[in-house]
Design a protein around this motif. Structure first.
Motif, PDB file in Angstrom:
ATOM      1  N   ILE A 253      -8.914 -10.634 -33.355  1.00 48.56           N
ATOM      2  CA  ILE A 253      -9.671 -11.441 -34.314  1.00 48.56           C
ATOM      3  C   ILE A 253      -8.899 -11.573 -35.624  1.00 48.56           C
ATOM      4  CG2 ILE A 253     -11.752 -11.487 -35.737  1.00 48.56           C
ATOM      5  CD1 ILE A 253     -13.239 -10.186 -33.413  1.00 48.56           C
ATOM      6  N   LYS A 254      -8.331 -10.466 -36.090  1.00 51.04           N
ATOM      7  CA  LYS A 254      -7.597 -10.474 -37.350  1.00 51.04           C
ATOM      8  C   LYS A 254      -6.377 -11.393 -37.301  1.00 51.04           C
ATOM      9  CE  LYS A 254      -9.443  -7.563 -40.380  1.00 51.04           C
ATOM     10  NZ  LYS A 254      -9.645  -7.864 -41.813  1.00 51.04           N
ATOM     11  N   LEU A 256      -5.244 -13.648 -34.506  1.00 51.84           N
ATOM     12  CA  LEU A 256      -5.293 -14.959 -33.864  1.00 51.84           C
ATOM     13  C   LEU A 256      -6.385 -15.873 -34.406  1.00 51.84           C
ATOM     14  CD1 LEU A 256      -4.710 -13.915 -30.136  1.00 51.84           C
ATOM     15  CD2 LEU A 256      -3.022 -14.647 -31.837  1.00 51.84           C
ATOM     16  N   LEU A 257      -7.491 -15.264 -34.907  1.00 50.14           N
ATOM     17  CA  LEU A 257      -8.620 -16.071 -35.370  1.00 50.14           C
ATOM     18  C   LEU A 257      -8.758 -16.042 -36.893  1.00 50.14           C
ATOM     19  CD1 LEU A 257     -11.257 -15.118 -32.641  1.00 50.14           C
ATOM     20  CD2 LEU A 257      -9.730 -17.102 -32.706  1.00 50.14           C
ATOM     21  N   PHE A 258      -7.654 -15.716 -37.570  1.00 47.31           N
ATOM     22  CA  PHE A 258      -7.648 -15.687 -39.041  1.00 47.31           C
ATOM     23  C   PHE A 258      -8.734 -14.765 -39.596  1.00 47.31           C
ATOM     24  CE2 PHE A 258      -6.070 -19.831 -37.656  1.00 47.31           C
ATOM     25  CZ  PHE A 258      -4.794 -19.833 -38.223  1.00 47.31           C
ATOM     26  N   GLY A 259      -8.949 -13.626 -38.886  1.00 47.60           N
ATOM     27  CA  GLY A 259      -9.977 -12.679 -39.309  1.00 47.60           C
ATOM     28  C   GLY A 259      -9.701 -12.048 -40.656  1.00 47.60           C
ATOM     29  N   TYR A 263     -13.322 -11.863 -41.493  1.00 44.83           N
ATOM     30  CA  TYR A 263     -13.904 -10.768 -40.674  1.00 44.83           C
ATOM     31  C   TYR A 263     -13.961  -9.473 -41.458  1.00 44.83           C
ATOM     32  CZ  TYR A 263     -14.629  -7.680 -36.653  1.00 44.83           C
ATOM     33  OH  TYR A 263     -15.126  -6.744 -35.786  1.00 44.83           O
TER      34      TYR A 263
END
Length: 263
Positions: A253-254, A256-259, A263
């Motif tokens: 998440i951190k 790949l998903l710009f967490g 986040y």
């Protein structure tokens, strides 16, 4: 600087201040008194050369639910978990439910009406090294949940084997995933009327509330210190080291998903 930008900046600043009040205020370092809390005790019951009963009793207060495990010293083997007559009656009437695991010494209990029966709740029967005398303080209770109605309580356990004031927290060290939470159990000897407080060395990483509930707020490390003060003003402390890590899924998440933004 335009008026629109100033207004926007003021709104953002106000929002941050309100958020800080809720997040920090929710983990205030207030003291908890043993007189106003649910308190348990661990004692040595029946004992012979080969077996010993370690009892868990309710000293004060009332409780509707709890989950805990009894951790025994090396060389002891749990043979049986006995229920008190009060617990048996609650289970028989259907007003309570319980699950136990003799292999791990774990108990989960929940009741419709609060349990208000001071005295022995459970007896843990152990096979012990032949001829060895058991010490109640060697048997550590670790609560994971504890509460009643709509509130949670501090996990406080008295041990009766010492006149000297001392405190031991369990667990002594813990590794949590980001956003996980856990309860610290406080074992006290030499005092039955005292106040308890908790502090975090790094509240940005690990927050702690007045009941010893810790929350992993950020990746890193922190030390949670428990201070016990008796009625004469004497203080003792013990601490728990907490390390916060990301799980594999949280790393995804951190990265790949710009967490790192949200986040």
């Amino acid at each position: 600087m335009s008026k629109t930008f100033k207004r926007f900046f003021a709104i953002i600043l106000a929002a941050v201040m309100v958020f800080s009040m809720f997040t920090v205020g929710g983990f205030a370092k207030d003291k908890v008194s043993t007189k106003d809390n649910v308190v348990f005790s661990v004692d040595v019951g029946m004992e012979n050369d080969d077996l010993v009963e370690i009892t868990l009793s309710l000293v004060s207060g009332s409780v509707s639910y709890f989950d805990f495990e009894m951790v025994c010293p090396s060389g002891y083997v749990l043979e049986e978990i006995e229920k008190s007559d009060d617990i048996k009656e609650m289970l028989f009437s259907g007003s309570a439910s319980m699950a136990s695991n003799v292999k791990d010494g774990k108990i989960s209990f929940a009741s419709i009406d609060p349990c208000e029966c001071p005295g022995k709740l459970f007896g843990f029967i152990y096979e012990k090294p032949h001829g060895e005398n058991a010490d109640a303080s060697d048997f550590k209770i670790r609560f994971s949940t504890l509460g009643g109605e709509d509130e949670s309580y501090a996990a406080i356990v008295f041990y009766d084997n010492s006149e000297e004031l001392s405190v031991n927290v369990s667990p002594q060290s813990r590794e949590l995933r980001y956003k996980d939470s856990e309860m610290i159990t406080v074992g006290i000897s030499g005092c039955t009327d005292c106040e308890i407080s908790f502090t975090s060395s790094n509240p940005k990483v690990v927050k702690v509330d007045e009941n010893g509930n810790i929350y992993a707020a950020k990746r890193g490390s922190a030390t949670i210190t428990c201070t016990v003060t008796d009625s004469d003003g004497n203080e003792v402390t013990n601490s728990c080291d907490v390390k916060v890590k990301y799980s594999f899924g949280q790393w995804l998440i951190k990265i790949l998903l710009f967490g790192w933004i949200w986040y």
